[in-house]
Design an enzyme around this catalytic site. Structure first.
Site, PDB file in Angstrom:
ATOM      1  N   HIS A 179       0.831  -1.200   0.000  1.00 18.70           N
ATOM      2  CA  HIS A 179       0.000   0.000   0.000  1.00 18.70           C
ATOM      3  C   HIS A 179       0.871   1.258   0.000  1.00 18.70           C
ATOM      4  O   HIS A 179       0.433   2.320  -0.436  1.00 18.70           O
ATOM      5  CB  HIS A 179      -0.907   0.037   1.229  1.00 18.70           C
ATOM      6  CG  HIS A 179      -1.968  -1.021   1.215  1.00 18.70           C
ATOM      7  ND1 HIS A 179      -1.714  -2.318   1.564  1.00 18.70           N
ATOM      8  CD2 HIS A 179      -3.279  -0.961   0.878  1.00 18.70           C
ATOM      9  CE1 HIS A 179      -2.828  -3.032   1.462  1.00 18.70           C
ATOM     10  NE2 HIS A 179      -3.791  -2.243   1.041  1.00 18.70           N
ATOM     11  N   ASP A 251      -4.837  -6.096  -7.772  1.00 13.38           N
ATOM     12  CA  ASP A 251      -5.038  -5.488  -6.467  1.00 13.38           C
ATOM     13  C   ASP A 251      -5.348  -4.006  -6.729  1.00 13.38           C
ATOM     14  O   ASP A 251      -5.243  -3.536  -7.868  1.00 13.38           O
ATOM     15  CB  ASP A 251      -3.787  -5.663  -5.603  1.00 13.38           C
ATOM     16  CG  ASP A 251      -4.092  -5.699  -4.118  1.00 13.38           C
ATOM     17  OD1 ASP A 251      -5.170  -5.198  -3.731  1.00 13.38           O
ATOM     18  OD2 ASP A 251      -3.278  -6.218  -3.344  1.00 13.38           O
TER      19      ASP A 251
END
Length: 353
Positions: A179, A251
């Site tokens: 992230h 993702d």
């Protein structure tokens, strides 16, 4: 509206704010948007009504969510999941229990109208310092992870909801959070084949309907870019060697692992479809994400093994065939055409879904 625009819309899965569908999302769905992703911010006692609202605009829309159990839950985010997480199931090591948990989670989603669960995590948690997988993994060995991944997939899909094996080709041996930065997996090719890939092969043999790609740099497979954007990994390895013919989804495309390398969201979406993904997932609660992604989307026009590397989905639907594992010699990465050095770009390092 052009056919090309509709094809581009069909492979996007944006997120959005609120517990009702915003006008921009309804318009996009009526124009052919193929999917939407629900997060905790979208969940309320009226979530089933929200899903029905989306389907009213596009009956074939894929409505997806991350409902792993344990620490990762959206539908039960306020009170915590009713179900044990993967590591707890791995410790108990009762595959019948894991299948029952998967089935109950699948039923919970099906009652709400959700059709795709971004679970299970089939990563082998090989590195105890891993900041994002940890107890989301069934355990530290490929055999344990493989048998529980198969049980979970069977359970979810028995309830009529598609499961998704993630994060291909394996996020368990990292020390960075995707992230925030691009993690690098330093394992050798033999180690990847012996440790990280077997759970994915098992899930494919079990008929998993979807596989999620990881934002990882894996030099042993492709030293030039993240797996999400790698044709070598997603077409050469996942589709051609492992024989997976279901939906490959990224993702979240805003994660810094890829966003820092390719700032325009449309660039990331285009590159991922060329690599072989059939759906690009976004957290973004903005219409701009969807509109920007469609502007520069182009099919590559390159075919391998009778299949174009760009997706040809039936709008809003994953393919009808589940994958099957192929036998044969172990795949080896190659360099040459289709593998370009990105001069002047140093990978920034960038939490998977």
């Amino acid at each position: 509206m052009t056919d090309l625009y509709r094809l581009a819309m069909a492979v996007l899965q944006p997120g959005f704010e609120g517990t009702t569908a915003p006008d921009w999302l309804k318009k996009a769905l009526s124009d052919g948007l193929g999917g939407a992703v629900l997060f905790a911010r979208n969940v309320s006692p009226g979530t089933a009504g929200l899903v029905a609202e989306l389907r009213a605009e596009n009956p074939a829309v894929v409505v997806a969510i991350d409902e792993e159990g344990g620490v990762v839950t959206r539908l039960e985010a306020r009170e915590g999941s009713s179900f044990p997480g993967n590591r707890a199931l791995g410790v108990v090591d009762d595959v019948a229990l894991t299948e029952r948990v998967g089935r109950q989670i699948g039923r919970l989603l099906a009652e709400t109208g959700i059709t795709l669960n971004y679970a299970p995590s089939v990563d082998v948690n090989a590195n105890p310092a891993n900041p994002v997988i940890g107890i989301r993994s069934f355990g530290p060995t490929p055999e344990l992870v493989a048998r529980h991944s198969v049980a979970y997939v069977k359970g979810v899909q028995a309830a009529g909801v598609a499961a998704c094996a993630k994060h291909f080709p394996g996020h368990g041996d990292t020390v960075a959070d995707s992230h925030l930065e691009l993690p690098t997996v330093h394992a050798s090719l033999d180690q990847l084949c012996a440790r990280d890939l077997p759970p994915f092969e098992a899930a494919i043999r079990a008929g998993v309907r979807s596989v999620m790609s990881a934002h990882l740099l894996i030099p042993a497979l492709d030293p030039e870019g993240p797996a999400t954007l790698s044709r070598t990994i997603l077409t050469g390895l996942l589709r051609e060697e492992l024989g997976f013919d279901g939906m490959v989804v990224t993702d979240a495309i805003e994660m810094k692992a890829v966003a820092a390398m390719y700032p325009p969201v449309r660039s990331r979406c285009a590159r991922s479809t060329r690599a072989s993904t059939r759906s690009a997932r976004a957290w973004s609660p903005r219409r701009a994400c969807t509109r920007s992604a469609t502007r520069s989307w182009r099919p590559s026009g390159t075919a391998r093994c009778g299949r174009s590397v760009w997706p040809r989905p039936r709008a809003g639907s994953w393919p009808s065939r589940s994958g099957t594992a192929r036998s044969g010699p172990r795949w080896r990465p190659t360099t040459g055409r289709g593998s370009r050095r990105r001069a002047g770009r140093s990978p920034s390092r960038a939490r998977p879904g």
